[in-house]
Structures are given as C-alpha cells and as structure tokens.
Design an enzyme around this catalytic site. Structure first.
Site, PDB file in Angstrom:
ATOM      1  N   TRP A  91       9.010 -14.588  15.095  1.00  0.00           N
ATOM      2  CA  TRP A  91       8.274 -13.337  15.267  1.00  0.00           C
ATOM      3  C   TRP A  91       7.980 -13.028  16.737  1.00  0.00           C
ATOM      4  O   TRP A  91       7.477 -13.857  17.487  1.00  0.00           O
ATOM      5  CB  TRP A  91       6.965 -13.373  14.509  1.00  0.00           C
ATOM      6  CG  TRP A  91       6.982 -13.303  13.019  1.00  0.00           C
ATOM      7  CD1 TRP A  91       5.871 -13.431  12.209  1.00  0.00           C
ATOM      8  CD2 TRP A  91       8.077 -13.056  12.120  1.00  0.00           C
ATOM      9  NE1 TRP A  91       6.231 -13.280  10.881  1.00  0.00           N
ATOM     10  CE2 TRP A  91       7.581 -13.049  10.804  1.00  0.00           C
ATOM     11  CE3 TRP A  91       9.442 -12.841  12.307  1.00  0.00           C
ATOM     12  CZ2 TRP A  91       8.396 -12.832   9.678  1.00  0.00           C
ATOM     13  CZ3 TRP A  91      10.265 -12.638  11.196  1.00  0.00           C
ATOM     14  CH2 TRP A  91       9.739 -12.629   9.913  1.00  0.00           C
ATOM     15  N   ASN A 119      10.638  -6.359  10.942  1.00  0.00           N
ATOM     16  CA  ASN A 119      10.931  -7.265   9.841  1.00  0.00           C
ATOM     17  C   ASN A 119      10.796  -6.486   8.541  1.00  0.00           C
ATOM     18  O   ASN A 119       9.711  -6.043   8.175  1.00  0.00           O
ATOM     19  CB  ASN A 119       9.964  -8.456   9.822  1.00  0.00           C
ATOM     20  CG  ASN A 119      10.171  -9.330   8.588  1.00  0.00           C
ATOM     21  OD1 ASN A 119      11.282  -9.770   8.308  1.00  0.00           O
ATOM     22  ND2 ASN A 119       9.107  -9.553   7.822  1.00  0.00           N
ATOM     23  N   GLU A 120      11.933  -6.242   7.875  1.00  0.00           N
ATOM     24  CA  GLU A 120      11.988  -5.652   6.534  1.00  0.00           C
ATOM     25  C   GLU A 120      11.339  -4.273   6.423  1.00  0.00           C
ATOM     26  O   GLU A 120      10.449  -4.044   5.595  1.00  0.00           O
ATOM     27  CB  GLU A 120      11.389  -6.622   5.510  1.00  0.00           C
ATOM     28  CG  GLU A 120      12.115  -7.949   5.478  1.00  0.00           C
ATOM     29  CD  GLU A 120      11.678  -8.882   4.365  1.00  0.00           C
ATOM     30  OE1 GLU A 120      12.500  -9.700   3.940  1.00  0.00           O
ATOM     31  OE2 GLU A 120      10.508  -8.799   3.934  1.00  0.00           O
ATOM     32  N   TYR A 178      16.510 -13.116  -2.107  1.00  0.00           N
ATOM     33  CA  TYR A 178      15.527 -13.930  -2.822  1.00  0.00           C
ATOM     34  C   TYR A 178      15.625 -13.618  -4.314  1.00  0.00           C
ATOM     35  O   TYR A 178      14.891 -12.780  -4.828  1.00  0.00           O
ATOM     36  CB  TYR A 178      14.112 -13.659  -2.304  1.00  0.00           C
ATOM     37  CG  TYR A 178      13.911 -14.059  -0.870  1.00  0.00           C
ATOM     38  CD1 TYR A 178      13.670 -15.387  -0.532  1.00  0.00           C
ATOM     39  CD2 TYR A 178      13.999 -13.120   0.147  1.00  0.00           C
ATOM     40  CE1 TYR A 178      13.514 -15.765   0.792  1.00  0.00           C
ATOM     41  CE2 TYR A 178      13.843 -13.487   1.471  1.00  0.00           C
ATOM     42  CZ  TYR A 178      13.597 -14.809   1.788  1.00  0.00           C
ATOM     43  OH  TYR A 178      13.445 -15.172   3.102  1.00  0.00           O
ATOM     44  N   GLU A 213      18.124 -14.112   6.025  1.00  0.00           N
ATOM     45  CA  GLU A 213      17.054 -14.777   5.264  1.00  0.00           C
ATOM     46  C   GLU A 213      17.560 -15.027   3.860  1.00  0.00           C
ATOM     47  O   GLU A 213      18.090 -14.125   3.219  1.00  0.00           O
ATOM     48  CB  GLU A 213      15.794 -13.911   5.151  1.00  0.00           C
ATOM     49  CG  GLU A 213      14.907 -13.832   6.347  1.00  0.00           C
ATOM     50  CD  GLU A 213      13.567 -13.169   5.998  1.00  0.00           C
ATOM     51  OE1 GLU A 213      13.107 -13.314   4.846  1.00  0.00           O
ATOM     52  OE2 GLU A 213      13.005 -12.500   6.871  1.00  0.00           O
ATOM     53  N   TRP A 255      15.816 -19.530   5.127  1.00  0.00           N
ATOM     54  CA  TRP A 255      14.359 -19.421   5.223  1.00  0.00           C
ATOM     55  C   TRP A 255      13.762 -20.611   4.511  1.00  0.00           C
ATOM     56  O   TRP A 255      13.977 -20.760   3.318  1.00  0.00           O
ATOM     57  CB  TRP A 255      13.848 -18.137   4.564  1.00  0.00           C
ATOM     58  CG  TRP A 255      12.380 -17.989   4.793  1.00  0.00           C
ATOM     59  CD1 TRP A 255      11.363 -18.599   4.087  1.00  0.00           C
ATOM     60  CD2 TRP A 255      11.734 -17.226   5.814  1.00  0.00           C
ATOM     61  NE1 TRP A 255      10.145 -18.277   4.609  1.00  0.00           N
ATOM     62  CE2 TRP A 255      10.340 -17.432   5.672  1.00  0.00           C
ATOM     63  CE3 TRP A 255      12.189 -16.397   6.842  1.00  0.00           C
ATOM     64  CZ2 TRP A 255       9.403 -16.817   6.509  1.00  0.00           C
ATOM     65  CZ3 TRP A 255      11.255 -15.795   7.664  1.00  0.00           C
ATOM     66  CH2 TRP A 255       9.883 -16.004   7.495  1.00  0.00           C
TER      67      TRP A 255
END
EC number: 3.2.1.78
Length: 456
Positions: free
Chosen positions: A166, A280-281, A356, A390, A420
């Site tokens: 980050w 991020n996303e 995911y 990820e 991740w």
C-alpha cells in the site's frame, strides 16, 4: 478489502419498501438500504460488512458472490493502525488545500533499470519472462527497519521478484503517537496534510530503499476503494459527496492528485518502482462504466506527465468482461467497471485482475481457470501483459491456487502472478493473518511458493 453484515443484523433492520436488484447490496454494517431482493434472488450473507442479492433456486447460471474485500486485514481495531514514531502536528490552509508536514526531497536511488512491458511479458532488469511475486500491504506500516529488511531477504532468497504494497494510509484525525499515517484529511477545516515525517512517508522511503537493495520491484496503489487505512471515504468525510461521486468530485480529485504528485515525484527516479496503481479495487456500484473509465484515463495521463519512467495500472479486480462470460456477477459491469474498456486506455500499460472463488460464492474452484484465461485473451488481443495480481483461498493454499498458478504460467497473455498474501514472523510477532496468508518457511510455502517459482 473490507469485511461486510450478518443475517441477524439483516432481520433486525427490518423490511424496506424498495427491493434490491440483482447483485445489489442488501445488508452490512452501517448499511441502511433495502434488504429484500427482487423475485428469484436471495439476500446472501458474504461477510460482516456486505450481503448481496444473488440468484435464488429459480436461477440456473453459475453462482458468484463477492466478498468486497477479502484481502484487507487489520492488525488492530482502528482503521489506520500500526505503530511508528509520534505524528507531527498538522498544518493546513484553505478549503481543498494540501500541505506537507515536513519538507522532503526524493530518496536516493541505486543501480537497476526501470521495468517495462515488452510484448506480452515484463522486462525486469534485462530479463523478459514470466515472474512470480506476492502482496504484503502492511509493509510500509512497520517501524522496525530490521523487519522490513528481513521480508526483502526472504523474497529475494525465494525468487519472488514483485511485491505489491500500500502507498496510502489516510486518516481524518491525528492518530495516537506511534501510529503511521500518510495523509490527514481534516473534516473540521476541509484541508489535507501530507505526512512526510518519520511516521509518514519516510516509512515508505525505507521500503523503497530496501527494495532497491534487494532487486525487488514494487507495485504501489495510491488510494483504497475500501475503508481500510482510510480509503476514499476518508476524503469524503473531509470534502463531502458520496462514494459514487468520489471519481468526479473536483475538490476530492484535486487533493488526490496532490497526493499522487507528492508520492510519484518522490520515487520518480527509483528503479524499485514497477508501476503505480490508480487505486486498490476501484468500484462505482450502479454507475455507468464511463465514470471509472474517464477517471482512469485522466489520472493515468496525469501520472505519466509526472513520471514517464514507470508503468501505470488500474489496480482493478478485472470485473466486467464478455469473453467466456457465464453471466455471473464478476463478469458483469454491476460494480461500474469494464475490464476490456479500461485495458484500452493509452496510459494503462498492462491489465490486472484478482480472484477469490470462495468469497464470490463459487464452489467449483476450477472456475478460476476460466477467469484467468478470459483476461489473458483480452490482454493478448490488446498487446499488453496481464498480471494476476491477487488470488487466494482461506486456509487451503495448496490445492486450487496451485492449479491457477499453472494455468497462468502456461497461458498466452499472462506475464506474472502475485499470491495474496505474504507472511512471516516479525519482531512483534506474526504478520497479519487473514487466513489467506502463506507464511515463510511453512509446508504451504513449499507447495504454493517454492514449487511454483521452480516451475518458471
């Protein structure tokens, strides 16, 4: 990545007149909208912060739900957390102004070359091939330099060449002494202070310096879609608006660009930076895909004007694509993102996507292979590398994830993958464990990391 509401909370909230449409949010902590889904769809609990309208028994296509942020883990109960030195006092000026808490110059750089896209692969320090890497979002928030060095030692020894971490840590009030933060957005004055002190960007300085020494390349997102470490909502609390308006709010965007300038200019000459990521996303639920597309087009061009040396990527999840689509939620544009459209932006150098399955409600992990190849086809057509940046499964790290790695490694258009997430024992104990974490030196490390690197 944020956790989202329980079924018990949903029943306590009670029914709301308006029904929620397909894939819409129907529950979650602090959520105040509708909790009843349209006919044929059921409100499914995904996590403490998010429940979603997913296909019911009447619906036949494959199910996919999404845990909005499975990979964010906080080591403490605060939103900005992790210790450092005492924060400097903040200074501020007029509305939407940005100041810096201390003066700063760009950090010194060492030898090495800038990472480039070369066809459908990355060229890193003269090598054009497939690379492996990982995520460790928490690294800039460590205050023990020996811990940072140890992480890079292990990555280097294992052959992991890329690390994503980050580049943001936003707060709305000065935290307790010994807490790292990068930006203070003060709601009382509608001003922002960039913390370049010892408990601010100097922590990121050390990470970049250590990466240079170890030959590791960094991917750095510049804001979080989620509330962890402040995120876009930290801006909203200071300057107003809503999450969907964040991308077009002129005050917020001026503050965001000021932060981009401060960080990007700081490391513009460092060969340790692989690429800057817009966020991020990023999501804009229910928005036209033009919102994120236009924002990404403008922001990527701005970064390139500041730093022509480094690549730029979106940091997105890879949602919204028609290639090989099964009609499931991740393939839809419900979250306001169109992967193929974003990939075509001139100043976006490569594609990125996340995976995911368990958190998306997918029971067949082989679905992940389709997700990988769908993105690879689009990257190949665009002539840009694809980064599988990820992916993971809770607790089970050596079954499906290894198959996904093999698919990525052998598919045209794929250039690298980053699992991740990385974990190890630090001076303060174990690094954050969100159940996706693969700890250095364990049996899972052997099968999911060492064996994977040996296949490259």
């Amino acid at each position: 990545m944020r956790p989202l509401s329980s079924a018990a909370l949903l029943s306590a909230i009670g029914a709301v007149a308006a029904q929620v449409g397909p894939w819409g949010q129907c529950g979650g902590q602090s959520y105040t909208g509708g909790t009843s889904c349209v006919s044929g769809w059921a409100c499914v609990f995904l996590n403490d912060w998010y429940s979603q309208c997913q296909p019911g028994a009447e619906y036949t296509p494959p199910l996919c739900g999404r845990n909005d942020n499975p990979n964010i883990f906080q080591a403490t109960t605060t939103s900005t957390s992790v210790s450092a030195t005492a924060p400097p006092s903040s200074t501020s000026s007029s509305t939407a102004s940005v100041s810096s808490s201390t003066s700063s110059t760009p950090i010194p750089t060492s030898s090495g070359s800038f990472v480039k896209a070369e066809g459908l692969k990355f060229n890193i320090d003269g090598e054009t091939k497939y690379f492996a890497g990982t995520n460790a979002y928490w690294l800039p928030f460590l205050t023990n330099n020996a811990d940072v060095d140890s992480v890079f030692d292990h990555l280097q020894q294992t052959g992991l060449k890329i690390l994503r971490t980050w580049g943001f840590n936003d707060v709305n009030s000065v935290p307790n002494p010994g807490t790292v933060y990068f930006q203070l957005h003060d709601p009382s004055t509608s001003t922002t202070t960039i913390n370049t002190g010892a408990d601010g960007l100097q922590r990121l300085d050390y990470v970049v310096s250590a990466a240079e020494k170890h030959g590791i390349k960094l991917l750095i997102p510049l804001v979080n879609n989620w509330d962890d470490y402040g995120g876009m909502n930290a801006y909203i609390k200071a300057y107003g608006g809503s999450k969907t308006e964040w991308y077009t709010n002129s005050k917020i965007q001026s503050v965001y660009q000021a932060y981009i300038k401060a960080v990007v200019s700081r490391y513009r000459d460092s060969p340790a930076i692989m690429a800057w990521e817009l966020s991020n996303e990023a999501r804009c639920q229910g928005c036209s895909t033009d919102v994120i597309y236009n924002w990404a087009t403008k922001t990527s061009a701005y970064i390139k004007s500041l730093d022509p040396n480094h690549m730029v990527a979106t940091g997105e999840e890879g949602m919204g694509l028609t290639v090989d689509s099964d009609g499931s939620y991740p393939y839809s544009t419900y979250e306001g993102s169109d992967f193929e459209k974003n990939l075509a932006i001139p100043h976006i150098d490569f594609g990125v996507f996340h995976l995911y399955t368990a958190d998306w409600g997918i029971t067949d992990n082989s679905w992940g292979n389709r997700w990988v190849t769908s993105h690879a086809k689009l990257c190949e057509a665009a002539g840009k590398p694809c980064l599988f940046e990820e992916y993971g499964l809770k607790d089970d790290h050596c079954s499906a994830a290894v198959v996904w790695q093999k698919t990525s490694l052998t598919t045209a258009g794929m250039a690298a993958d980053l699992f991740w997430q990385y974990g190890q024992t630090l001076s303060t104990g174990q690094s954050p464990n969100d159940r996706y974490t693969i700890y250095y030196g364990t049996s899972d490390w052997q099968c999911a990391v060492i064996d994977h690197v040996s296949r490259i």
